[in-house]
Design a protein around this motif. Structure first.
Motif, short mmCIF file in Angstrom:
data_model
loop_
_atom_site.label_atom_id
_atom_site.label_comp_id
_atom_site.label_asym_id
_atom_site.label_seq_id
_atom_site.Cartn_x
_atom_site.Cartn_y
_atom_site.Cartn_z
N VAL A 1 -7.51 72.46 -7.33
CA VAL A 1 -8.19 71.17 -7.46
C VAL A 1 -7.20 70.08 -7.07
O VAL A 1 -6.06 70.07 -7.54
N MET A 2 -7.65 69.22 -6.17
CA MET A 2 -6.76 68.23 -5.57
C MET A 2 -7.35 66.84 -5.60
O MET A 2 -8.56 66.68 -5.40
N ALA A 3 -6.49 65.85 -5.83
CA ALA A 3 -6.89 64.45 -5.67
C ALA A 3 -6.38 64.02 -4.30
O ALA A 3 -5.18 63.91 -4.08
N ILE A 4 -7.33 63.82 -3.39
CA ILE A 4 -6.99 63.42 -2.03
C ILE A 4 -7.21 61.92 -1.94
O ILE A 4 -8.27 61.43 -2.34
N GLU A 5 -6.20 61.18 -1.47
CA GLU A 5 -6.29 59.72 -1.57
C GLU A 5 -5.60 58.97 -0.45
O GLU A 5 -4.52 58.44 -0.62
N PRO A 6 -6.26 58.91 0.72
CA PRO A 6 -5.68 58.14 1.82
C PRO A 6 -5.58 56.64 1.50
O PRO A 6 -6.52 56.06 0.96
N MET A 7 -4.41 56.06 1.79
CA MET A 7 -4.20 54.63 1.72
C MET A 7 -3.93 54.17 3.15
O MET A 7 -2.99 54.68 3.79
N VAL A 8 -4.76 53.27 3.66
CA VAL A 8 -4.74 52.93 5.08
C VAL A 8 -4.47 51.44 5.24
O VAL A 8 -5.11 50.61 4.58
N ASN A 9 -3.51 51.11 6.10
CA ASN A 9 -3.16 49.71 6.34
C ASN A 9 -3.70 49.21 7.68
O ASN A 9 -3.73 49.95 8.66
N GLU A 10 -4.06 47.93 7.67
CA GLU A 10 -4.53 47.29 8.91
C GLU A 10 -3.39 47.18 9.91
O GLU A 10 -3.56 47.41 11.10
N GLY A 11 -2.20 46.84 9.41
CA GLY A 11 -1.04 46.66 10.29
C GLY A 11 -0.01 47.75 10.06
O GLY A 11 -0.30 48.94 10.19
N SER A 12 1.21 47.32 9.71
CA SER A 12 2.30 48.28 9.52
C SER A 12 2.11 49.13 8.27
O SER A 12 1.53 48.68 7.28
N GLU A 13 2.64 50.34 8.31
CA GLU A 13 2.56 51.25 7.15
C GLU A 13 3.54 50.86 6.04
O GLU A 13 3.49 51.38 4.94
N ARG A 14 4.46 49.93 6.37
CA ARG A 14 5.52 49.58 5.43
C ARG A 14 4.97 48.93 4.16
O ARG A 14 4.03 48.14 4.21
N THR A 15 5.60 49.26 3.03
CA THR A 15 5.14 48.75 1.74
C THR A 15 6.28 48.05 1.00
O THR A 15 7.44 48.21 1.35
N LYS A 16 5.93 47.28 0.01
CA LYS A 16 6.93 46.84 -0.98
C LYS A 16 6.28 46.73 -2.34
O LYS A 16 5.05 46.65 -2.45
N ILE A 17 7.11 46.73 -3.38
CA ILE A 17 6.61 46.64 -4.75
C ILE A 17 6.91 45.24 -5.28
O ILE A 17 8.01 44.73 -5.12
N LEU A 18 5.90 44.62 -5.89
CA LEU A 18 6.08 43.27 -6.43
C LEU A 18 6.94 43.28 -7.69
O LEU A 18 7.23 44.32 -8.27
#
Ligand code: MF3
Ligand code: CO
Length: 254
Positions: A201-218
């Motif tokens: 059993v798997m939780a599949i969860e794509p997170m898709v960005n409009e622009g760059s894949e780069r992230t940061k944490i607030l």
């Protein structure tokens, strides 16, 4: 170690999945212009109390609320706030999980508030489709990376990018179990990952960005946002692999 689920466990996970889908359907209905993410979280908490199930995220790694929200450029893990008022044109990710009868289920949707820009429409459609494409290859003797590759190829062909810093996961007695389910093929990754088999059993969860894949944490230590400030969307289902193929435990049907 991957924990396969037997029939009895699957029954319980189905029940957990149903509850998650009911809460998400309710939150989707209530997510309107002028409503705060705080109020939506309260609705979920009331549903937990009256339904006798436990919100999976509250207290997990000290997360302070029951639901995660992700407004516009937020990717995942936004904390509900009285200051976060939904406005026409927004997209908002709603991520919710429960613990019921010893088993977890986890699911997320991204919804539009009123009329949204065409690119936002496309981002929601592509992200949702990528999840269903990934689920379609949850088949015996396929590998984890077949899911990853399916999602990544589709999303990149549509001109968007896949977030690398968060991944899907096995789920069951714990919210996060093995294996990890990336939505991309890790660079220089060897092999195609473990072989899928009935009982996973798997939780599949794509997170898709409009622009760059780069992230940061607030500063709050939780909210993940796009580095470039462009939009991001997130859809997630808890999916069991059965002898008859994939079964979505968190499908919103009723
Ligand atoms: N759907 C997310 C996950 O599977 C939600 C976790 S948020 C946390 O990781 F608050 F629980 F950490
Ligand atoms: Co998850």
């Amino acid at each position: 170690m991957i924990r396969l689920k037997n029939r009895e466990e699957l029954k319980r996970m189905r029940a957990a999945g149903r509850v998650v889908s009911e809460v998400l359907m309710r939150l989707e209905e209530e997510a309107k212009e002028g409503v705060t993410t705080w109020e939506l979280n309260e609705i979920a908490e009331r549903m937990c109390a009256s339904g006798g199930f436990k919100a999976a995220f509250k207290g997990y790694a000290n997360y302070p609320a029951s639901v995660c929200f992700a407004l516009n450029e937020e990717i995942v893990h936004g904390i509900p706030s009285k200051k976060k008022v939904l406005r026409e044109g927004d997209i908002v990710g709603i991520d919710f999980g429960v613990l019921l009868d010893g088993y977890y289920a986890d699911s997320a949707i991204t919804v539009a508030i009123g009329k949204i820009r065409p690119v936002a429409e496309k981002l929601l459609r592509v992200t949702r489709n990528s999840l269903y494409r990934g689920i379609e290859v949850v088949r015996n003797s396929n590998r984890v990376m077949d899911i990853s590759k399916e999602i990544q190829t589709y999303v990149e062909n549509e001109g968007f990018s896949i977030v690398r810093d968060f991944v899907g996961h096995g789920i069951g007695k714990e919210l996060h179990e093995e294996p990890q389910i990336p939505n991309f093929i890790p660079p220089n990754g060897k092999g195609r990952g473990v072989t899928l088999c009935s009982g996973m059993v798997m939780a599949i969860e794509p997170m898709v960005n409009e622009g760059s894949e780069r992230t940061k944490i607030l500063e709050d230590g939780w909210t993940a946002v796009t580095y470039d400030g462009k939009l991001s969307a997130h859809f997630e289902h808890t999916v069991a692999l059965t002898d008859n193929g994939p079964e979505i435990l968190t499908e919103r049907i009723h």
